[in-house]
Motif scaffolding. Sequence first.
Motif, PDB file in Angstrom:
ATOM      1  N   GLY A 117       0.800  -1.218   0.000  1.00 51.50           N
ATOM      2  CA  GLY A 117       0.000   0.000   0.000  1.00 51.50           C
ATOM      3  C   GLY A 117       0.830   1.263   0.000  1.00 51.50           C
ATOM      4  N   ASN A 157       2.029   3.428  -6.633  1.00 52.26           N
ATOM      5  CA  ASN A 157       1.330   2.778  -5.522  1.00 52.26           C
ATOM      6  C   ASN A 157       1.649   1.288  -5.519  1.00 52.26           C
ATOM      7  OD1 ASN A 157      -2.133   2.046  -4.721  1.00 52.26           O
ATOM      8  ND2 ASN A 157      -0.454   2.427  -3.333  1.00 52.26           N
ATOM      9  N   GLN A 209       0.425  -2.004  -5.043  1.00 55.49           N
ATOM     10  CA  GLN A 209      -0.884  -2.640  -4.965  1.00 55.49           C
ATOM     11  C   GLN A 209      -0.750  -4.164  -5.008  1.00 55.49           C
ATOM     12  OE1 GLN A 209      -3.726  -1.113  -7.774  1.00 55.49           O
ATOM     13  NE2 GLN A 209      -3.450   1.028  -7.127  1.00 55.49           N
ATOM     14  N   THR A 246      -4.697   1.917  -3.515  1.00 51.80           N
ATOM     15  CA  THR A 246      -4.878   0.913  -2.477  1.00 51.80           C
ATOM     16  C   THR A 246      -3.963   1.266  -1.312  1.00 51.80           C
ATOM     17  OG1 THR A 246      -5.393  -0.805  -4.097  1.00 51.80           O
ATOM     18  CG2 THR A 246      -4.725  -1.535  -1.904  1.00 51.80           C
TER      19      THR A 246
END
Length: 829
Positions: free
Chosen positions: A289, A443, A445, A477
């Motif tokens: 995350g 990000n 994820q 996320t």
Amino acid sequence: MPPAFYKEGDYVIGGIFEIHYYLHTVQHNYTTMPEPLKCTGSMDTRELRFARALEFAVKEINNRSDILPNITLGYAIHDSCGAAPVAVKVAFQFANGLTPRVTMMPSCSKTANVVALVGASGSTPSIGMSRILGRFGIPQVSPFATCACLSDKTQHPAFFRTIPSDHYQAAALARLIKHFGWTWIGAVRSDSDYGNNGMASFLAAAQKEGICVEYSVAFYRSNSQAKLERVADVIRSSTARVIVAFLAPGDLRILLEELTRRPPPPLQWIGSESWVTDTELLRFEICAGAIGFGIERSVIPGLRRFLLDLKAEEASKYPLLTEMWEGAFGCSLNTVQTKTGHSSAVVPCKGNENLAAVQIPYTDTSQLRITNMAYKAAYAIAHAIHGLVCKDMPGSMSKCNKSKVLEPIQVLEQLKRVNFSVNGYPVSFDSNGDPVATYELVNWQTMQDGSVQFITVGRYDASQPKGQEFRISESITWMKGQKKVPVSVCSESCPPGTRKAQQKGKPICCYDCIPCGEGEISNETDSVDCVSCPADHWPNAHRTECLPKPVEFLSWDEVLGIVLAVCSILGACITVAVATVFYKHRMSPIVRANNSELSFLLLFSLTLCFLCSLTFIGQPSEWSCMLRHTAFGITFVLCISCVLGKTIVVLMAFRATLPGSNVMKWFGPLQQRLAVLAFTVVQNVICILWLALSPPFPIMNFSHYKERIILECDLGSVTAFWAVLGYIGLLALLCFVLAFLARKLPDNFNEAKFITFSMLIFCAVWITFIPAYVSSPGKFTVAVEIFAILASSFGLIICIFFPKCFIIVFRPEQNTKKHVMGKVELKAL
């Protein structure tokens, strides 16, 4: 130190990368020659890919006909292992060669071994090299050193880079944190030039955005275990749920290994470009995350084939490639220990191993970011050399002079002017040697198969207008796979209607929420101050908006106004009814004996008194304000003048019955009319002066009540108002005294008694009126005034006229002259 990779050429480009994590250190005894510096520890195959990208770029340039045709570029690539001593030694080698002895000759060669170099990867090694190379004018183009301090051309005149400065990244990270509403964060950094300078820039930007830092700790990979544990414990015990990490990948790997032993509460990691796209760190689930800014992903055609087209025989020629090969396949290319100190594996390599079958950072070309920075750095140097030794011919191949001796300072000056594109990626440098700052928001994820991948969810472009640099295009996320933005604040947001009050001794992000004071609002979350409402507005119950104050006045449609209006009309009707009864029986003795002319005038004035109270009801206006007080003053003086006239008539009539008295001729009907007129004229004069000089006028009273507005009449001249009341009181007192003196006159229907009672009521009402009037708030001031008018008017009509009406209507047998004169004894009623 011999280079890890070397190739001869007409012009040689240097290269230095952090391929190993540690520098092998020994305790010197100063009795023997020190051992040569060498790198140790595990290998960063990602950095090896950067180094081989430089090889690939040189090979590609040598095969091109539009850049340096017929000229061969060479390279000399070193491993700095992220250590400044190694980088400094390599810098001297680039400048002077490998000669181990110091010559005492009066002159030496001024030509450097390289015309320019690519590297180093870290900021600290780059700073050390730049201070040396800058003295010789040898240009240095780094693909990965981001410290903002390197933009200072007075300190680093020969330094360039293809990666943006941390100055821009720090601002972008602060904007990112502000965007998601995080005001309470932790910070950890590498105890190096990269970490310390990058974190300093970030903290300065965060402070401007109103972000507070709960803790800021630093460590380096070579620090003691105790220091590492202290840093980890600070992170575990913190209340901030967001942590910004300005760390080199090697430092972060050690920290994550320590945190994995005893995991802290879930943390939202915010990463710098150095580690947020490092695939070797994806194995740490604690960082799932994570979000941060990475260098833009790119594509370099042919690079993957170049990296994978490596055979065991070729790999065995280079210690670094041998170490990578053995680590990737778990076998040994040599039967003895390698020169790098890496122990040979038990199983010998077969020689037919395929690099495409292994998943290591070296073979991962799906996220080419820093690799492209090294690739562009090589091309920037090639274009600078091309501009110095080649002459572009229109319509034909450029002509180049490979025999031309280049001084590094010439390449340095030419680098400042390069401006080209390679594979669609622009390359140029500003006056500080920096490129245009562009980042991807990356990000971490978790995919459906459980793997973690880098997903680009946004972009930051410093070349865009202010306020438009940052945008998010995809969903993010967060930690533990949640879709909701995590919360990290020292204090919860203050809702509208409150303001922030900083907690003593704590950062500005730690505060209490204090309700706005009286008459103040805040209509935004986390307001620092409450705003006062305008004079004609007042806050709502939640103190979030200013609403118009309710306007208060004695209106026709409220109960109090209706009751007073009914009483006023009722009083007027009663007075008219009494006047009607008196008129019908105007020739009767009881009416004639009580001065019928003054009685009718008194009834007329009483009717006006009742009706004038109506002017006090309703919204004040200019005409109603002037009319209500003046009409009241004049009608009441007319009323009291009539009563006073009747009182004087009673006294004069008694005196007239005395022998030899001729007093009635001095107070006949004409004199009575003139007396009433004279008394009334005085009041008229007072009222005219009042209206002429300072008349009453409507005002909005904001001071009596804070939460509502009182519409009322300002008296204008207070002196005139009290003069009107005082004159009425004076006449009433005179009337009372005269009536009191005549109260025992021998008359069955002695009017003086009734006038005494009426004046007693009148004076009592108006004496109590004064304090009630002064102290009554708002519309009740008007109500008190109306009540005083009605009470005194009812007192007059009841005391003076009701006994007579009772006799006229219910006791007509007593309505005779004898009864009036008291010559017939009355039966008890």
